[in-house]
Design a protein around this motif. Structure first.
Motif, PDB file in Angstrom:
ATOM      1  N   ILE A   1       0.843  -1.202   0.000  1.00 16.44           N
ATOM      2  CA  ILE A   1       0.000   0.000   0.000  1.00 16.44           C
ATOM      3  C   ILE A   1       0.878   1.253   0.000  1.00 16.44           C
ATOM      4  O   ILE A   1       0.512   2.279  -0.585  1.00 16.44           O
ATOM      5  CB  ILE A   1      -1.010  -0.001   1.171  1.00 16.44           C
ATOM      6  CG1 ILE A   1      -0.320   0.105   2.532  1.00 16.44           C
ATOM      7  CG2 ILE A   1      -1.924  -1.204   1.101  1.00 16.44           C
ATOM      8  CD1 ILE A   1      -0.407   1.469   3.134  1.00 16.44           C
ATOM      9  N   ILE A   2       2.049   1.175   0.625  1.00 19.44           N
ATOM     10  CA  ILE A   2       2.972   2.315   0.628  1.00 19.44           C
ATOM     11  C   ILE A   2       3.499   2.550  -0.782  1.00 19.44           C
ATOM     12  O   ILE A   2       3.526   3.683  -1.285  1.00 19.44           O
ATOM     13  CB  ILE A   2       4.128   2.069   1.608  1.00 19.44           C
ATOM     14  CG1 ILE A   2       3.603   1.969   3.039  1.00 19.44           C
ATOM     15  CG2 ILE A   2       5.189   3.172   1.507  1.00 19.44           C
ATOM     16  CD1 ILE A   2       4.655   1.598   4.076  1.00 19.44           C
ATOM     17  N   THR A   3       3.913   1.482  -1.446  1.00 12.99           N
ATOM     18  CA  THR A   3       4.442   1.600  -2.808  1.00 12.99           C
ATOM     19  C   THR A   3       3.359   2.058  -3.782  1.00 12.99           C
ATOM     20  O   THR A   3       3.603   2.912  -4.650  1.00 12.99           O
ATOM     21  CB  THR A   3       5.035   0.259  -3.257  1.00 12.99           C
ATOM     22  OG1 THR A   3       6.029  -0.156  -2.312  1.00 12.99           O
ATOM     23  CG2 THR A   3       5.681   0.371  -4.625  1.00 12.99           C
TER      24      THR A   3
ATOM     25  N   ILE B   1       0.525   3.825  -3.223  1.00 12.92           N
ATOM     26  CA  ILE B   1       0.162   5.228  -3.004  1.00 12.92           C
ATOM     27  C   ILE B   1       1.300   6.139  -3.458  1.00 12.92           C
ATOM     28  O   ILE B   1       1.060   7.191  -4.063  1.00 12.92           O
ATOM     29  CB  ILE B   1      -0.205   5.451  -1.528  1.00 12.92           C
ATOM     30  CG1 ILE B   1      -1.479   4.670  -1.180  1.00 12.92           C
ATOM     31  CG2 ILE B   1      -0.395   6.933  -1.224  1.00 12.92           C
ATOM     32  CD1 ILE B   1      -1.812   4.634   0.296  1.00 12.92           C
ATOM     33  N   SER B   2       2.528   5.742  -3.195  1.00 10.25           N
ATOM     34  CA  SER B   2       3.681   6.544  -3.616  1.00 10.25           C
ATOM     35  C   SER B   2       3.785   6.604  -5.131  1.00 10.25           C
ATOM     36  O   SER B   2       4.145   7.648  -5.697  1.00 10.25           O
ATOM     37  CB  SER B   2       4.970   5.960  -3.024  1.00 10.25           C
ATOM     38  OG  SER B   2       4.932   5.974  -1.607  1.00 10.25           O
ATOM     39  N   ALA B   3       3.464   5.504  -5.814  1.00  8.07           N
ATOM     40  CA  ALA B   3       3.505   5.495  -7.282  1.00  8.07           C
ATOM     41  C   ALA B   3       2.449   6.438  -7.858  1.00  8.07           C
ATOM     42  O   ALA B   3       2.713   7.162  -8.823  1.00  8.07           O
ATOM     43  CB  ALA B   3       3.298   4.074  -7.805  1.00  8.07           C
ATOM     44  N   TYR B   4       1.264   6.418  -7.280  1.00  5.82           N
ATOM     45  CA  TYR B   4       0.237   7.374  -7.700  1.00  5.82           C
ATOM     46  C   TYR B   4       0.732   8.810  -7.531  1.00  5.82           C
ATOM     47  O   TYR B   4       0.557   9.657  -8.409  1.00  5.82           O
ATOM     48  CB  TYR B   4      -1.026   7.191  -6.870  1.00  5.82           C
ATOM     49  CG  TYR B   4      -1.991   6.151  -7.369  1.00  5.82           C
ATOM     50  CD1 TYR B   4      -2.616   6.281  -8.603  1.00  5.82           C
ATOM     51  CD2 TYR B   4      -2.321   5.056  -6.584  1.00  5.82           C
ATOM     52  CE1 TYR B   4      -3.535   5.337  -9.047  1.00  5.82           C
ATOM     53  CE2 TYR B   4      -3.238   4.102  -7.008  1.00  5.82           C
ATOM     54  CZ  TYR B   4      -3.837   4.249  -8.244  1.00  5.82           C
ATOM     55  OH  TYR B   4      -4.739   3.309  -8.680  1.00  5.82           O
ATOM     56  N   GLU B   5       1.367   9.080  -6.401  1.00  6.89           N
ATOM     57  CA  GLU B   5       1.820  10.424  -6.094  1.00  6.89           C
ATOM     58  C   GLU B   5       2.972  10.869  -6.996  1.00  6.89           C
ATOM     59  O   GLU B   5       3.008  12.003  -7.468  1.00  6.89           O
ATOM     60  CB  GLU B   5       2.271  10.491  -4.624  1.00  6.89           C
ATOM     61  CG  GLU B   5       1.148  10.415  -3.621  1.00  6.89           C
ATOM     62  CD  GLU B   5       0.444  11.750  -3.439  1.00  6.89           C
ATOM     63  OE1 GLU B   5       1.020  12.656  -2.827  1.00  6.89           O
ATOM     64  OE2 GLU B   5      -0.696  11.881  -3.947  1.00  6.89           O
ATOM     65  N   LEU B   6       3.941   9.990  -7.208  1.00  4.38           N
ATOM     66  CA  LEU B   6       5.189  10.375  -7.878  1.00  4.38           C
ATOM     67  C   LEU B   6       5.196  10.103  -9.382  1.00  4.38           C
ATOM     68  O   LEU B   6       5.982  10.704 -10.114  1.00  4.38           O
ATOM     69  CB  LEU B   6       6.366   9.662  -7.211  1.00  4.38           C
ATOM     70  CG  LEU B   6       6.585  10.035  -5.734  1.00  4.38           C
ATOM     71  CD1 LEU B   6       7.634   9.128  -5.096  1.00  4.38           C
ATOM     72  CD2 LEU B   6       6.984  11.493  -5.590  1.00  4.38           C
TER      73      LEU B   6
ATOM     74  N   LEU C   1       8.004  -0.542  -9.866  1.00  2.00           N
ATOM     75  CA  LEU C   1       7.538   0.814  -9.587  1.00  2.00           C
ATOM     76  C   LEU C   1       8.589   1.622  -8.832  1.00  2.00           C
ATOM     77  O   LEU C   1       8.823   2.799  -9.132  1.00  2.00           O
ATOM     78  CB  LEU C   1       6.228   0.772  -8.798  1.00  2.00           C
ATOM     79  CG  LEU C   1       5.000   0.281  -9.567  1.00  2.00           C
ATOM     80  CD1 LEU C   1       3.809   0.111  -8.634  1.00  2.00           C
ATOM     81  CD2 LEU C   1       4.659   1.226 -10.710  1.00  2.00           C
ATOM     82  N   VAL C   2       9.247   0.995  -7.852  1.00  2.00           N
ATOM     83  CA  VAL C   2      10.292   1.696  -7.103  1.00  2.00           C
ATOM     84  C   VAL C   2      11.450   2.062  -8.022  1.00  2.00           C
ATOM     85  O   VAL C   2      11.987   3.184  -7.973  1.00  2.00           O
ATOM     86  CB  VAL C   2      10.785   0.848  -5.914  1.00  2.00           C
ATOM     87  CG1 VAL C   2      12.021   1.476  -5.266  1.00  2.00           C
ATOM     88  CG2 VAL C   2       9.681   0.701  -4.873  1.00  2.00           C
ATOM     89  N   LYS C   3      11.855   1.125  -8.882  1.00  2.00           N
ATOM     90  CA  LYS C   3      12.933   1.410  -9.821  1.00  2.00           C
ATOM     91  C   LYS C   3      12.541   2.515 -10.804  1.00  2.00           C
ATOM     92  O   LYS C   3      13.374   3.339 -11.187  1.00  2.00           O
ATOM     93  CB  LYS C   3      13.331   0.128 -10.573  1.00  2.00           C
ATOM     94  CG  LYS C   3      14.187  -0.834  -9.750  1.00  2.00           C
ATOM     95  CD  LYS C   3      14.550  -2.055 -10.569  1.00  2.00           C
ATOM     96  CE  LYS C   3      15.571  -2.928  -9.862  1.00  2.00           C
ATOM     97  NZ  LYS C   3      16.902  -2.313  -9.787  1.00  2.00           N
ATOM     98  N   THR C   4      11.290   2.513 -11.216  1.00  2.00           N
ATOM     99  CA  THR C   4      10.813   3.540 -12.140  1.00  2.00           C
ATOM    100  C   THR C   4      10.835   4.913 -11.484  1.00  2.00           C
ATOM    101  O   THR C   4      11.221   5.914 -12.110  1.00  2.00           O
ATOM    102  CB  THR C   4       9.391   3.207 -12.618  1.00  2.00           C
ATOM    103  OG1 THR C   4       9.388   1.908 -13.225  1.00  2.00           O
ATOM    104  CG2 THR C   4       8.900   4.228 -13.632  1.00  2.00           C
TER     105      THR C   4
ATOM    106  N   GLY D   1      10.160  -2.701  -2.398  1.00  2.00           N
ATOM    107  CA  GLY D   1       8.847  -2.103  -2.629  1.00  2.00           C
ATOM    108  C   GLY D   1       7.690  -3.057  -2.491  1.00  2.00           C
ATOM    109  O   GLY D   1       6.541  -2.658  -2.612  1.00  2.00           O
ATOM    110  N   SER D   2       7.993  -4.339  -2.239  1.00  2.00           N
ATOM    111  CA  SER D   2       6.938  -5.352  -2.196  1.00  2.00           C
ATOM    112  C   SER D   2       6.678  -5.897  -0.800  1.00  2.00           C
ATOM    113  O   SER D   2       5.603  -6.440  -0.536  1.00  2.00           O
ATOM    114  CB  SER D   2       7.307  -6.524  -3.104  1.00  2.00           C
ATOM    115  OG  SER D   2       8.500  -7.152  -2.642  1.00  2.00           O
ATOM    116  N   GLY D   3       7.672  -5.789   0.082  1.00  2.00           N
ATOM    117  CA  GLY D   3       7.530  -6.352   1.420  1.00  2.00           C
ATOM    118  C   GLY D   3       8.053  -7.766   1.550  1.00  2.00           C
ATOM    119  O   GLY D   3       7.940  -8.378   2.616  1.00  2.00           O
TER     120      GLY D   3
END
Length: 464
Positions: A78-80, A82-87, A331-334, A371-373
């Motif tokens: 959920i952190i990843t 929401i962060s992807a939506y934001e960034l 997503l984190v790498k992107t 980013g996945s846990g």
């Protein structure tokens, strides 16, 4: 002179009193349920954190260990998300481009990927491997080329190590341990079909892999176990050899038992399958690609085809619904690549921490390594998770995010499970209409996960 109390003021005061009474009642019920949970033998050496707020007012309903960093397992997603939506934005899409440089009757093929984790995925019609390969081959046919002499994959900005720091050796060769590259294919997965024996202890044979693997083989060290014992087979990446080992057990009398593994190279698997497809059309091409890490050739190449991914909304849907670890790492790498020109996971996570720092969440509450846990080294707080969930409710992309959350125990929430860690985090609307945002994470419990989950549900039931 006394002023009369208006009906509106009286109604507001009564409403406030009713809300406070409900909060106190829910708080009292949660306190009793949580104390019972903590006293359970399964929590003898464990620790639990539960944070609940009123979704409309932000009022804290219950707080136990909310600022303590714990391993969140897949509730990290959920952190990843929401962060992807934001960034990156809800309409963000990946592109994989194909270009040719002709030299007489021969040509060089340049593939310019962008880290798309959905390329070749079976979850959407447009990304299915057959449709992707068909689109590329048809576009290539239109160029009139009959022979491709070399295939170059532009890998600038991405390292070759697809696995983030902190992942376990037992995980990384199995499907849920598939890491992201700049060019991914079929979610970097393959299936293995196995046949077990009739007796306990009989060897297990490998029937086939789907698809056929390129430059990578498997050997079975599996044995047959009692009926009903399920999938206890694990694939281990080879060291110094191209043959991976499958160890563990599957049940007896299975003629077509499927397990899934992680491809060591999605790029080579894709090029191999594209080459085989082109050969049926009379076009020759190598089975392997050259990864170009710096100064990918651009001069003389002409773009002839582009594959575009589904939008972020759709990626996040499957990321949370099916807990696809690959998507989170991609997503984190992107995020890292788009902000710093490098796919370093650590830089992506730092971008995430810095973003939420501006929203008042301390960096120390987001001690993430992936980013996945999947990594047991992650440490985040339930306070941070709830803050992000509450933030999401105010955004225009919230409907897509909310839809991505699975339903467990009659509640919209993301679950998380790794060895010794279990979590649930999400939203719930009670029968009385009150809405809650919550995060519940447990670490170092003993006994079975299924038994613990039932007890966690009993606590969360107090929100109903």
């Amino acid at each position: 002179m006394k002023r009369p109390i208006t009906k509106v003021a009286l109604l507001l005061s009564l409403t406030l009193a009713h809300t406070l009474a409900l909060a106190q009642t829910t708080t009292a019920k949660l306190t009793t349920a949580f104390q019972k949970f903590e006293a359970d033998p399964q929590m003898q050496n464990g620790i639990a954190s539960l944070y609940v707020i009123d979704a409309k007012t932000g009022q804290v309903v219950f707080d136990r260990n909310s600022r303590l960093g714990l391993a969140p397992a897949s509730t990290m997603k959920i952190i990843t998300s929401i962060s992807a939506y934001e960034l990156l934005g809800k309409d963000y899409r990946y592109e994989t481009k194909f270009a040719l440089r002709k030299t007489g009757d021969n040509a060089s093929l340049l593939i310019q990927p962008s880290g798309d984790p959905t390329f070749g995925s079976w979850r959407w019609s447009l990304t299915k491997e057959g449709n992707v390969l068909k689109g590329i081959t048809q576009a290539l046919q239109r160029t009139g080329i009959k022979s491709v002499g070399e295939v170059v994959v532009s890998n600038e900005g991405w390292n070759e190590e697809t696995v983030p720091d902190g992942w376990m050796w037992q995980d990384i060769a199995n499907y849920y341990g598939a890491g992201p590259a700049k060019l991914n294919w079929r979610e970097n997965q393959y299936d293995v079909i196995l046949r077990s024996g009739k007796q306990i202890g009989d060897p297990v044979l490998i029937v086939k892999t789907v698809p056929n693997l390129n430059g990578y083989t498997l050997r079975s060290e599996l044995t047959s176990a009692a009926a009903g014992t399920g999938d206890n087979a694990y694939i281990y990446f080879p060291v110094g050899t191209s043959a991976a080992a499958i160890r563990g057990t599957i049940p007896v009398n299975e003629s077509s038992f499927k397990i899934s593994g992680a491809l060591p190279s999605g790029a080579n698997q894709f090029v191999s399958m594209l080459s085989d497809t082109l050969r049926t059309l009379g076009i020759s091409m190598p089975h392997e690609a050259l990864l170009q890490h710096k100064g990918s050739p651009q001069q003389g190449f002409t773009l002839f085809h582009t594959v575009t991914s589904p939008p972020m909304d759709s990626v996040v849907y499957w990321f949370n619904r099916k807990s696809v670890n690959l998507y989170g790492e991609a997503l984190v790498k992107t995020i890292a690549y788009n902000s710093a020109g490098t796919s370093d996971t650590r830089k992506g996570l730092e971008q995430i921490r810095q973003h939420w720092k501006t929203q008042g969440i301390a960096e120390t509450e987001l001690a993430m390594v992936d980013g996945s846990g999947l990594s047991p080294l992650n440490r985040v707080t339930t306070h941070a998770q709830v803050r992000l969930l509450q933030h999401a409710r105010q955004q225009n992309w919230y409907p897509g995010f909310y839809a991505s959350l699975p339903q467990f125990n009659g509640m919209k929430m993301k679950s998380g499970t790794i060895r010794g860690a279990k979590g649930f985090t999400g939203y719930h609307k009670a029968k009385d209409g009150r809405e809650y945002v919550f995060a519940f994470v447990v670490n170092n419990y003993n006994g079975s996960a299924s038994a613990l989950v039932k007890k966690m549900y009993h606590v969360l039931d107090e929100l109903k």
